[in-house]
Structures are given as structure tokens and as C-alpha cells.
Design an enzyme around this catalytic site. Structure first.
Site, PDB file in Angstrom:
ATOM      1  N   GLU A  54      21.496   0.496  -8.313  1.00  9.05           N
ATOM      2  CA  GLU A  54      22.055   1.845  -8.183  1.00  9.05           C
ATOM      3  C   GLU A  54      23.541   1.766  -7.819  1.00  9.05           C
ATOM      4  O   GLU A  54      24.000   2.330  -6.809  1.00  9.05           O
ATOM      5  CB  GLU A  54      21.248   2.686  -7.190  1.00  9.05           C
ATOM      6  CG  GLU A  54      19.820   2.900  -7.681  1.00  9.05           C
ATOM      7  CD  GLU A  54      19.033   4.002  -6.962  1.00  9.05           C
ATOM      8  OE1 GLU A  54      19.474   4.493  -5.917  1.00  9.05           O
ATOM      9  OE2 GLU A  54      17.954   4.367  -7.477  1.00  9.05           O
ATOM     10  N   GLU A  78      12.523   1.206 -11.204  1.00  7.96           N
ATOM     11  CA  GLU A  78      11.989   2.022 -10.098  1.00  7.96           C
ATOM     12  C   GLU A  78      11.417   3.294 -10.706  1.00  7.96           C
ATOM     13  O   GLU A  78      12.112   4.006 -11.436  1.00  7.96           O
ATOM     14  CB  GLU A  78      13.073   2.389  -9.080  1.00  7.96           C
ATOM     15  CG  GLU A  78      13.521   1.225  -8.237  1.00  7.96           C
ATOM     16  CD  GLU A  78      14.511   1.630  -7.136  1.00  7.96           C
ATOM     17  OE1 GLU A  78      14.474   2.783  -6.675  1.00  7.96           O
ATOM     18  OE2 GLU A  78      15.320   0.763  -6.759  1.00  7.96           O
TER      19      GLU A  78
HETATM   20  O1  AHR Z   1      12.583   3.169  -3.682  1.00  5.78           O
HETATM   21  C1  AHR Z   1      13.355   3.770  -2.688  1.00  5.78           C
HETATM   22  C2  AHR Z   1      14.835   3.846  -3.055  1.00  5.78           C
HETATM   23  O2  AHR Z   1      15.020   4.669  -4.157  1.00  5.78           O
HETATM   24  C3  AHR Z   1      15.482   2.548  -3.462  1.00  5.78           C
HETATM   25  O3  AHR Z   1      15.880   1.788  -2.386  1.00  5.78           O
HETATM   26  C4  AHR Z   1      16.671   3.008  -4.233  1.00  5.78           C
HETATM   27  O4  AHR Z   1      17.090   2.082  -5.200  1.00  5.78           O
HETATM   28  C5  AHR Z   1      16.218   4.326  -4.829  1.00  5.78           C
HETATM   29  O5  AHR Z   1      17.137   5.325  -4.638  1.00  5.78           O
END
Ligand code: AHR
Length: 518
Positions: free
Chosen positions: A197, A318
Site C-alpha cells: 500500500e 488482501e
Molecule cells: O489487513 C489489514 C490492513 O489492511 C493491512 O495492514 C493493510 O495493508 C490494509 O489496509
């Protein structure tokens, strides 16, 4: 919540003659004589961050814990995860990755410095779970490690040394340090993420700036003999197509893959409760979940412009549901319950990933234990308890899709329309051919109230027998907890009947069924 009159939905994977249809019919036609692309097993990947009790208490209790463990890893959790055939595990973050300095997590535990976990509740991290503990866990689970490197607050030298430490077999400084810490042979580390991110917690960069950072870091990550890194660029947040476009142009030749993150959240300011929700919220959740297909399709279109051969992978590294934290839990630890609605989200998302397996090479649900849409929830009381969530059961039921050949299908069903005018198809399906020649088929009836009888036509396959499992419950907000760990669990499914050119399946309302046809 009012479900308005049903309307028909048709989705066709190919330009084929329409199925003969009538309102109320639910039909699926599976082209078992076709199918080219294997469903990458890495689509069933997981993610474990130093966040809340995912690592400490969830996966790791340390060798001196009264909770039964193997070298510090919780035995109950380890055994349950082995059953899932986890193909790949991403670590140490997430946002934590860009605050993580790997050298703090090696060597004698009592000498490891601690740090404040700034992203996640300010918890003090003692670094007792570090590189050795993670890579050894991957070996125990038989999965590929996927390391997220620190671009945000780290250095090029630090990242380069980490790669050398993990993968060099030579007489190099970092390999010597590793041996000094008790590990002679290098680990095999294929997947390496250069930042996480980068547009947010990973440094608040612009895509142009990050692309240059990627070039610089990537230059010094040396492949060691026998260990070629698969380099993953930090990609977009869901609808940020510009991020993908800029990176594809600027570093397309240098990366093996780019990531994208997609969470099923309707409103970041009002996420809603994990187990108390209306019918309307249930359908709105599924609608948001299914929007992932539009997002993937658009990122894929952009990638196709400069990479029509599909050399570069799109990694949804994610994904998952994100609800309000459970009352009484530590703020910032993202601990949430997991209901049949979460199971439905998992089934629908996996069905979408299967369709794009020619580009989607990996997906990592957030997260493995005790955080967000977890597989497993644990506590540490009285020797420790564990529950398998409904999402775990979906991953278990879907195991057979790993590396099976995805089969195109046409689907006709009604749509459910919310009072906001959002629509959700009443059926989601996916089919694949396994290496042994059998077919695996998933069917999810999203309708909260009505059962559905589905006529399935199979082109090029004549089943002799069918068996399967169903996951359902009385209410969509039912869940498993430490007192009722099997409230929701898969059961044998008997409502599939072989017919002349296929089969007929009766799906209970709000159910997920996975069948094997032989
Ligand atoms: O999964 C939780 C968080 O969500 C992670 O640390 C981040 O990469 C995303 O914003």
C-alpha cells in the site's frame, strides 16, 4: 428490507445459443469439453500480519506456553491449517511491513529489541516471531512464503540483506549470520513484495514516485542460485485504475506481478456489525463483494494494453470482509466474528477469482487467524480454545479447485433487488476439471428465503455418481464461538440427482454446495 420483484439474470461465458428459459428457472450449462486455464492454487493464499492476535496467541504461543504447541506454534491451529492445504502465506504485513526491520527479529530472543506497533493499537511487539519463526512455519504448513519488504521506512541495503539472509547458500555475510542463528541451509523464498500500500500506510507515495522506488529497490534484490524471486509491485486500492496504468507503463518490464487490495466494506465510516445485520445489509454486502469482478476486469483491461501475453500477474493480496471490531476487544486489533454471510462472501469471491485465473495468479484473504475475515478464532484461556469459522469451511470445501482446470459455464437465475435498487444474482457457480478427470462444482444460493432447484446441463461429461457437502444455517448471521464451535459446519449433501444430460440440484436458501462428479 424489501426484496422487489425478481428479474432474470443471464451470464454467458461464450457466444452460445441461449438456454430455453422461463421465469423461475435456474439453469447452468457447463462446458466440460472446454477449459484451458488452471486455477492457480495460490488463489487460496492466506495473509498473517503482526496485528492483534494473529501471530501472538493465534499462530504462535512460544515453546514455554501451557497451550499445546510444537516449537512454539499452536498445535490446534497448525493442524487445522494443514487441512486447508494453504499454498502461500503473506507476512509480516500489511501496514506493519513498512514499519518492520527484520534484523530486530533474528538472534537470541532476549536480545531482540521491541517496538511499538504504530498501525495496530500501539501494542508492544517483542519481535519473538521473526524471519526464522515465519519461514519454519511455512515449511511446517508446506506452503510458499510471501515476504512483504519495507519500502516505506526501510532502506535498500536492509531489504537486499534480508533476501541474502533468507536465500543465500554461499559463504556470504548474511548467510554466515543465518548459520550463526541456527539455520544452515537457506529457505526457498519465491514471492517477494516490494512494499505494501505504497499509496497509503506504505509511504503515501504517488504512483510515479513509487515506480522509481520500485526500480531502485528491485535492482539490489539479487537472485541467489536456485532461488529466483517473483517480484510483486505494491498495487492499487480497489478502484484506483490510474495506479495500475502508471506502474504498467513505468515498471511493466521489471515486475512479475502487481497487487490490488479489495475489501468488502460498504462504508468505511460505518462498517456495520459482524453478526447483527438486516436482510438489506446482507444483500448490500454481497453486491459490494461481487463488484470485485468489475474491479478485476478493469485492472485486467489496463494490463492487457501493455501486456497482452499476460506475463504479469494480478495478485489480490488482501481481500475479505471488514466489520466493526467486536465490543470488548482491544481497539485496533481488528477482531471480528464470522457468520454465514462471510462464508457467502468467500464463496462468491473465489468463484470470481476462478474466472480470471489467466491473470489472477494469487489472492490472500485477510487474515489467517483472529483478524478480519479469519479462518480461525482462538483464545488463550484454560489451555486455549479454537473455532473454525464458516469461512474456514468454505476454503476446506473448495480445496479441490486448486490447480483444477477452470470450465466456462452459462448461468440463468433471478436477481434479488434491494430497496436501494442494487441487484444480486440468486446463484453463483463455478466448475473445474480435476487432474483425475472428475468435475468439481460450486453452487451458492444467495437467496435468504427461498430454496432453488437448479438444472445443470453438462456438455462433454457424463457423471456416474455425485457427492458433496453443503454449508448453511437457519440464519445468515449465525456463527461459531467457543461455546458453540460447530454451530455452522459442512454436512453431507444429498439433493443432487443425476439426469440424462446432467443433474438437478436443490439448494437450500442461503447455502453453499460443493459437488464432485465422477
Ligand atoms: O489487513 C489489514 C490492513 O489492511 C493491512 O495492514 C493493510 O495493508 C490494509 O489496509
Amino acid at each position: 428490507m424489501k426484496i422487489l420483484k425478481k428479474s432474470l439474470l443471464l451470464t454467458f461465458s461464450l457466444a452460445l445459443p441461449l438456454l430455453a428459459m422461463q421465469a423461475g428457472d435456474v439453469q447452468v450449462r457447463i462446458h466440460a469439453d472446454q477449459g484451458k486455464t488452471k486455477i492457480n492454487k495460490e488463489i487460496y493464499g492466506q495473509f498473517a500480519e503482526h496485528l492483534g492476535t494473529c501471530i501472538y496467541g493465534g499462530l504462535w504461543v512460544g515453546p514455554d506456553s501451557p497451550i499445546p504447541n510444537r516449537d512454539g506454534y499452536r498445535l490446534d491451529v497448525l493442524n487445522a491449517l494443514k487441512e486447508l492445504q494453504v499454498p502461500v502465506l503473506r507476512w509480516p504485513g500489511g501496514c506493519f511491513a513498512d514499519d518492520y526491520h527484520w534484523m530486530d527479529g533474528i538472534g537470541p530472543k532476549e536480545q531482540r529489541p521491541s517496538l511499538r506497533n504504530n498501525n495496530w493499537g500501539g501494542t508492544i511487539e517483542d519481535n519473538s516471531f521473526g524471519t526464522h519463526e515465519f519461514l519454519n512455519l511455512c515449511e511446517l504448513l508446506g506452503c510458499e512464503p510471501y515476504i512483504s519488504g519495507n519500502v516505506g521506512s526501510g532502506t535498500v541495503k536492509e531489504m537486499a540483506q534480508w533476501v541474502e539472509y533468507m536465500t543465500s547458500d554461499g559463504d556470504t555475510p548474511m548467510a554466515r549470520l543465518r548459520r550463526q542463528n541456527g539455520r544452515d541451509k537457506p529457505w526457498h523464498v519465491k514471492y517477494f513484495g516490494i512494499g505494501n500500500e505504497a499509496w497509503g500506510c506504505g509511504g503515501n507515495m504517488t504512483p510515479e514516485y513509487y515506480a522509481n522506488e520500485f526500480r531502485r529497490y528491485n535492482t539490489y534484490l539479487r537472485n541467489q542460485p536456485g532461488n529466483a524471486l517473483y517480484r510483486i509491485a505494491s498495487g492499487a486500492s480497489d478502484y484506483d485504475y490510474n495506479w495500475t496504468r502508471v506502474l504498467m507503463k513505468a515498471i511493466g518490464r521489471r515486475m512479475n506481478a502487481i497487487s490490488v487490495h479489495y475489501y468488502t466494506i460498504k462504508d468505511w465510516g460505518n462498517k456495520g456489525k459482524a453478526t447483527a445485520f438486516s436482510d438489506e445489509e446482507y444483500y448490500l454486502t454481497l453486491e459490494k463483494c461481487l463488484d470485485v469482478e468489475n474491479v478485476i476486469r478493469k485492472h485486467c483491461q489496463i494490463m492487457d494494453e501493455t501486456d497482452p501475453q499476460k506475463r504479469i500477474g494480478l495478485m489480490v493480496d488482501e481481500w475479505g470482509t471488514w466489520w466493526d471490531e467486536e465490543p470488548g476487544t482491544v481497539p485496533g486489533h481488528l477482531y471480528q466474528q464470522n457468520s454465514l454471510r462471510d462464508a457467502m462472501v468467500a464463496a462468491l469471491m473465489l468463484n470470481v477469482f476462478h474466472k480470471y485465473t489467466d491473470r489472477v495468479r494469487m489472492a490472500n484473504i485477510a487474515q489467517m487467524v483472529n483478524v478480519l475475515q479469519a479462518m480461525i478464532l482462538t483464545d488463550q484461556k484454560d489451555g486455549g480454545h479454537m473455532v473454525l469459522t464458516p469461512t474456514y469451511h468454505v476454503f476446506h470445501m473448495y480445496k479441490g479447485f486448486q490447480e483444477a482446470v477452470h470450465l466456462p459455464l452459462d448461468l440463468m437465475c433471478h436477481q434479488l433487488t434491494t430497496s436501494e435498487g442494487k441487484t444480486v444474482p440468486a446463484l453463483s457457480a463455478s466448475a473445474a476439471r480435476k487432474a483425475d478427470g472428475s468435475l468439481i462444482l460450486s453452487l451458492a444460493n444467495t437467496d435468504l428465503k427461498e430454496a432453488q432447484t437448479v438444472s445443470i446441463q453438462l456438455d462433454g461429461f457424463t457423471p456416474k455418481n455425485v457427492s458433496g457437502q453443503v454449508l448453511t444455517s437457519k440464519n445468515a448471521n449465525d456463527f461459531n464461538d467457543f461455546d458453540h464451535p460447530t454451530n455452522i459446519a459442512p454436512a453431507d449433501f444429498k439433493d443432487a440427482k443425476i439426469k440424462k444430460d446432467g443433474l438437478t440440484v436443490t439448494l437450500p436458501s442461503k447455502s453453499i454446495v460443493v459437488l464432485t462428479l465422477k
